[in-house]
Design an enzyme around this catalytic site. Structure first.
Site, PDB file in Angstrom:
ATOM      1  N   GLU A   1       0.821  -1.202   0.000  1.00 26.47           N
ATOM      2  CA  GLU A   1       0.000   0.000   0.000  1.00 26.47           C
ATOM      3  C   GLU A   1       0.858   1.257   0.000  1.00 26.47           C
ATOM      4  OE1 GLU A   1      -4.251  -1.077   1.930  1.00 26.47           O
ATOM      5  OE2 GLU A   1      -2.673  -0.728   3.414  1.00 26.47           O
TER       6      GLU A   1
ATOM      7  N   CYS B   1       3.436   8.610   1.057  1.00 28.55           N
ATOM      8  CA  CYS B   1       4.022   7.622   1.954  1.00 28.55           C
ATOM      9  C   CYS B   1       4.152   6.312   1.194  1.00 28.55           C
ATOM     10  CB  CYS B   1       3.129   7.458   3.193  1.00 28.55           C
ATOM     11  SG  CYS B   1       3.719   6.254   4.389  1.00 28.55           S
TER      12      CYS B   1
ATOM     13  N   CYS C   1       6.433  -7.015   6.742  1.00 30.87           N
ATOM     14  CA  CYS C   1       7.494  -6.446   7.572  1.00 30.87           C
ATOM     15  C   CYS C   1       8.033  -7.527   8.492  1.00 30.87           C
ATOM     16  CB  CYS C   1       6.965  -5.266   8.391  1.00 30.87           C
ATOM     17  SG  CYS C   1       8.252  -4.324   9.247  1.00 30.87           S
TER      18      CYS C   1
ATOM     19  N   CYS D   1       6.511  -4.847  15.368  1.00 26.66           N
ATOM     20  CA  CYS D   1       6.234  -3.852  16.411  1.00 26.66           C
ATOM     21  C   CYS D   1       4.788  -4.032  16.879  1.00 26.66           C
ATOM     22  CB  CYS D   1       6.452  -2.436  15.872  1.00 26.66           C
ATOM     23  SG  CYS D   1       8.160  -2.119  15.356  1.00 26.66           S
TER      24      CYS D   1
ATOM     25  N   CYS E   1       1.794  -1.803  15.574  1.00 32.20           N
ATOM     26  CA  CYS E   1       1.728  -1.548  14.136  1.00 32.20           C
ATOM     27  C   CYS E   1       0.971  -2.662  13.417  1.00 32.20           C
ATOM     28  CB  CYS E   1       3.143  -1.427  13.566  1.00 32.20           C
ATOM     29  SG  CYS E   1       3.205  -1.069  11.797  1.00 32.20           S
TER      30      CYS E   1
ATOM     31  N   CYS F   1      -1.063   6.324  10.274  1.00 33.37           N
ATOM     32  CA  CYS F   1       0.230   5.770  10.670  1.00 33.37           C
ATOM     33  C   CYS F   1       0.043   4.444  11.404  1.00 33.37           C
ATOM     34  CB  CYS F   1       0.950   6.773  11.575  1.00 33.37           C
ATOM     35  SG  CYS F   1       2.571   6.227  12.109  1.00 33.37           S
TER      36      CYS F   1
END
Length: 389
Positions: free
Chosen positions: A113, A126, A133, A137, A140, A363
Site C-alpha cells: 500500500e 508515503c 514487515c 512492532c 503496528c 500511521c
C-alpha cells in the site's frame, strides 16, 4: 561508524520477482547507468539515455510511441524489448479528509500500500519498501503481516509515479506548484532492511532531470537499524525519522523487538553522528502515544532527557486503533499535556492529526493480504515444480 551491507543483517533476501511479461521487463526503476548500458547494447549513442530518462521520469510517458524525439525505429525496438509498466492499482480509496490510499499489485501477484496525505498547499506520498514487515512492532498493523519480500527499485519508484498519475502531475512540476511535494519512506516495511533497492529508488526520485524531488523533501523512517543509519545519511543525505516510542529499553523491548538487538544507547549514538545534522536539519523522533504505557508526565520528561544534545523535533502520534491491537489512544488532554512538557523543555513537539482513519490509511495501519510464499514454492528455487493446479 562502520558501514555494513545488508548481508550482515537479519534481512529476507530473494531475487527480483518474476514478471508477468518476463520477456519485456519494465524500465521503471532502472538508473541512468543502466539505461546507458542498455542503449549501448542496442547500438545507440549515450545522449539517447538522457532523452529516454526525461521521457520516463520527467514527462511520465506510458508508451514508447509518445517519445517524439526518438526515431521510429528505436521506439519500435524499445517496444519489442521493454515496457513502462508501473505497479497496477488493485484498489483506490479516498478518505473524507482527502487522504488517498492505493493497494498496488506487483508483477508476481504480491501487494503493498501507498498513501498520499494532503496538506493545504502540498502533501506527502508515503511509500512502502517491503511487502509485509519483519519487525513485528506491537502497535503496528503492518507488523502483523510476515515479511514476504523486499520491493525492487522499480516497485518503490513506481508507487510515487502511480501517485503522480493519479493527480496528473506530469511533466514534473516545480517546488512552487507541485501538490505531491514530499516523499516519506514510512509505509510497509523497514527501509534500511532493503537499503540497496531503497537507495537506488531515492536517487532516481532526486534526479533533477526526472522526478526532481530534492533530498530535503525525502524522509526515511527507521525503527532503528543502527549499522545503516550513518550510511543512509552519508550516501543519500535525506532526512531521518526514527520510530522511538519509549525512553527505556524495558518498554521499547516490549513494543519494538528490534530494540533487543540495537538498544537505545546505540540508537542515540547513531542519531548523534548522523551526517549533516544541525538545528536547520533535525532528526524527527516519532512517538506513538499509548494509553497507560508511555504517555505519562514522567515519560515526557525522561524522553526529553534521552535526546538531549541531538538537534531534533518530535512527531507525537496518538495511537491509531486497528482491529485486535489491544492498545488505546490517550485522551486529548493527556496528549496535549505530554506535548506541552516537551515544549517547555525546548523541543518542538506537535501532535500529528490522524489522517485517513476511515480507510485504514493512518500511521501504523497499512497492511496487504499478501502471504509469504515458502522458499521451495518460489519460481527461483531449484525445487520449484511450477504452479499448483
Amino acid at each position: 561508524m562502520c558501514a555494513v551491507s545488508n548481508d550482515s543483517l537479519d534481512t529476507f533476501h530473494a531475487p527480483s520477482p518474476a514478471g508477468a511479461d518476463e520477456a519485456r521487463p519494465s524500465l521503471i526503476g532502472i538508473d541512468r547507468t543502466g539505461l546507458q548500458g542498455m542503449l549501448a547494447e542496442m547500438g545507440e549513442k549515450p545522449f539517447r539515455a538522457r532523452q529516454l530518462w526525461q521521457w520516463i521520469y520527467h514527462r511520465g510517458a506510458r508508451s514508447f510511441a509518445d517519445m517524439s524525439d526518438l526515431s521510429k525505429d528505436l521506439r519500435q525496438r524499445l517496444e519489442a524489448r521493454y515496457t513502462l509498466e508501473r505497479p497496477a492499482i488493485a484498489r483506490q480509496q479516498t478518505s473524507t479528509d482527502g487522504t488517498r490510499k492505493w493497494l498496488l499489485d506487483f508483477a508476481d501477484g504480491q501487494q503493498a500500500e501507498a498513501v498520499y496525505i494532503p496538506e493545504d498547499d502540498r502533501g506527502a506520498v508515503c511509500i512502502s519498501s517491503q511487502v509485509g514487515c519483519t519487525l513485528t512492532c506491537k502497535f503496528c498493523h503492518t507488523g502483523t503481516q510476515l515479511l514476504v519480500r523486499n520491493l525492487t527499485p522499480g516497485e518503490i519508484v513506481g508507487q510515487f509515479m502511480v501517485a503522480r498519475d493519479s493527480y496528473g502531475e506530469w511533466p514534473s512540476p516545480t517546488d512552487a506548484t507541485r501538490m505531491l511535494s514530499n516523499v516519506v519512506l514510512m509505509g510497509m516495511g523497514e527501509p534500511l532492511f532493503n537499503y540497496d533497492n531503497v537507495a537506488q529508488a531515492v536517487r532516481i526520485i532526486m534526479d533533477d532531470e526526472g522526478l526532481s524531488l530534492g533530498k530535503r523533501r525525502i524522509t526515511l523512517s527507521t525503527a532503528g537499524v543502527v549499522p545503516l543509519i550513518h550510511r543512509a545519511g552519508a550516501e543519500l543525505g535525506i532526512n531521518l525519522a526514527v520510530s522511538l516510542h519509549a525512553h527505556t529499553d524495558e518498554v521499547r523491548d516490549r513494543l519494538m523487538p528490534i530494540n533487543k538487538k540495537y538498544p537505545l544507547a546505540e540508537l542515540m549514538a547513531a542519531c548523534r553522528s548522523y551526517p549533516g545534522l544541525s538545528n536547520a536539519r533535525r532528526i524527527t523522533f516519532e512517538y506513538i502515544l499509548l494509553k497507560g504505557i508511555n504517555d505519562g508526565d514522567d515519560d515526557a520528561r525522561a524522553l526529553g532527557r534521552l535526546v538531549a544534545g541531538i538537534p531534533c523535533k518530535f512527531n507525537l502520534i496518538p495511537f491509531n486503533p486497528w482491529p485486535g491491537s489491544g492498545f488505546e489512544p490517550p485522551s486529548g488532554n493527556r496528549v496535549m499535556k505530554f506535548s506541552n512538557i516537551l515544549n517547555d523543555m525546548g523541543y518542538s513537539a506537535p501532535v500529528r492529526q490522524p489522517r485517513g482513519q476511515d480507510i485504514l490509511a493512518a500511521c501504523g495501519q497499512l497492511r496487504s493480504d499478501s502471504q509469504r510464499v515458502p522458499r521451495h514454492q518460489q519460481p527461483w528455487h531449484p525445487e520449484y515444480q511450477g504452479p499448483s493446479a
